[in-house]
Design a protein around this motif. Structure first.
Motif: not given
Length: 377
Positions: A19-42
């Motif tokens: 469901s989240l992926s059903a619509s394409a992003p409105v913003t053009t995000i570079p193909s090499n864009f990387r993210a990291v999430v810092l947190g716990g498990g909830t």
């Protein structure tokens, strides 16, 4: 499903990745864009799913101080590296959440001390392979994960916390049940010194374009990662912009009564001064469904010394949670500290203290659009 089993509710969501992926992003995000999430498990799995749905290459750096529930029992009885939060993030990276093995990985077994299959597998694989990273890697392959889950440290660590009234608590489980907000937390290894960061976690942070803190428990999930030696240095070295996803409601015990700006100050008091670029805040504070669960608003942290004790609560009452204050005055305080405040309606209608993943995805896209406009990708 056999009634002898149940699926851990902390890793389920009414909104699927499809469901989240059903619509394409409105913003053009570079193909090499990387993210990291810092947190716990909830909370971290929500950010993982939202970022994945945007097609962003994502990794997770996970806090390792959990000592409650199934994880706590395994740590005490088998001296293993805490598997619980790792398991939850692995499930968020699984390529097919409907796959029978992925479903089984989430099963809890009331007949086996309420352990999850994922916790038992990670602990058993750590023993059979001789390495916790190897155990994670094997599970990533079995779940066909499209990102990596990285412990912030491989050392066996313990959390010590001090409440606003000066009470000192030992362990993460007790920290979450204090009768007053936490003021500071400390992370130590078995020798009593500061633990060293896991090198792949450092590399993931340094190479990221977007560093997401949370959502999740402020002191016991997010700040716990920051206390590991090398993590703050990696954030400082990274070219990535830091986004703090502030909670929607306070957490009885560790953030009881804290306002939004006090959440930001707590991060800065633990090493994040001048390192937070954006603070993502919930604007749906008039939600009727949430107000039905809310009760008396406690004063902010500066006044809690006289109103709360540091005694550990045995029973946490959900009716006493309340929405975190994000008034215009709070927004002004946050922006005076340096970060850009971004407000959106983030509350999940079916569970108003949780983040709506569609809204979280949209907010990340908005922030990335701001980053691209400012940096000129």
């Amino acid at each position: 499903m056999n009634p002898s089993f149940n699926i851990d509710p902390s890793v389920t969501s009414a909104i699927s990745l499809e469901s989240l992926s059903a619509s394409a992003p409105v913003t053009t995000i570079p193909s090499n864009f990387r993210a990291v999430v810092l947190g716990g498990g909830t909370g971290a799995p929500g950010s993982i799913k939202a970022l994945r749905s945007l097609g962003i290459s994502t990794n997770a750096v996970v806090a390792m101080a959990d000592d409650g529930g199934s994880t706590g029992d395994l740590r005490k009885d088998a001296d293993v590296t805490p598997p619980g939060d790792i398991r939850k993030c692995l499930c968020a990276f699984a390529s097919n959440p409907k796959d029978p093995f992925t479903q089984a990985f989430k099963y809890r077994f009331p007949v086996a001390n309420n352990h999850t299959l994922g916790n038992l597998m990670l602990s058993a694989l750590e023993d059979s392979s001789g390495s916790f990273p190897a155990a994670i890697s094997i599970c990533e392959s079995l779940l066909h994960c499209d990102g990596h889950v990285l412990p912030s440290t491989l050392e066996h660590v313990y959390l010590k916390s001090e409440t606003v009234d000066g009470t000192v608590l030992q362990g993460q489980a007790l920290a979450t049940k204090s009768n007053s907000a936490l003021k500071r937390v400390f992370l130590i290894n078995k020798s009593g010194s500061k633990p060293k960061a896991y090198e792949p976690a450092i590399k993931a942070i340094v190479s990221a374009d977007l560093i997401v803190l949370g959502p999740g428990s402020l002191f016991t999930s997010i700040i716990t990662n920051l206390l590991v030696d090398g993590i703050i240095d990696a954030i400082t070295e990274s070219r990535g912009k830091v986004v703090f996803v502030c909670g929607i409601s306070d957490v009885q015990g560790e953030t009881w009564g804290l306002t939004a700006s006090e959440h930001v100050k707590a991060l800065m008091n633990h090493g994040m001064t001048n390192l937070i670029d954006y603070v993502l805040l919930n604007s749906s504070k008039n939600s009727d469904s949430f107000r039905a669960k809310s009760s008396v608003r406690f004063d902010s942290i500066e006044h809690q010394q006289q109103e709360n004790t540091g005694a550990v609560r045995q029973n946490i009452c959900p009716e006493s949670m309340h929405i975190i204050d994000v008034s215009p005055e709070e927004i002004a305080k946050i922006q005076a500290l340096g970060p850009v405040a971004v407000q959106n309606d983030l509350s999940d209608p079916s569970n108003p203290s949780w983040h709506n993943l569609l809204a979280l995805r949209s907010s990340f896209e908005q922030i990335i659009g701001m980053m691209i406009a400012r940096r000129g990708y």
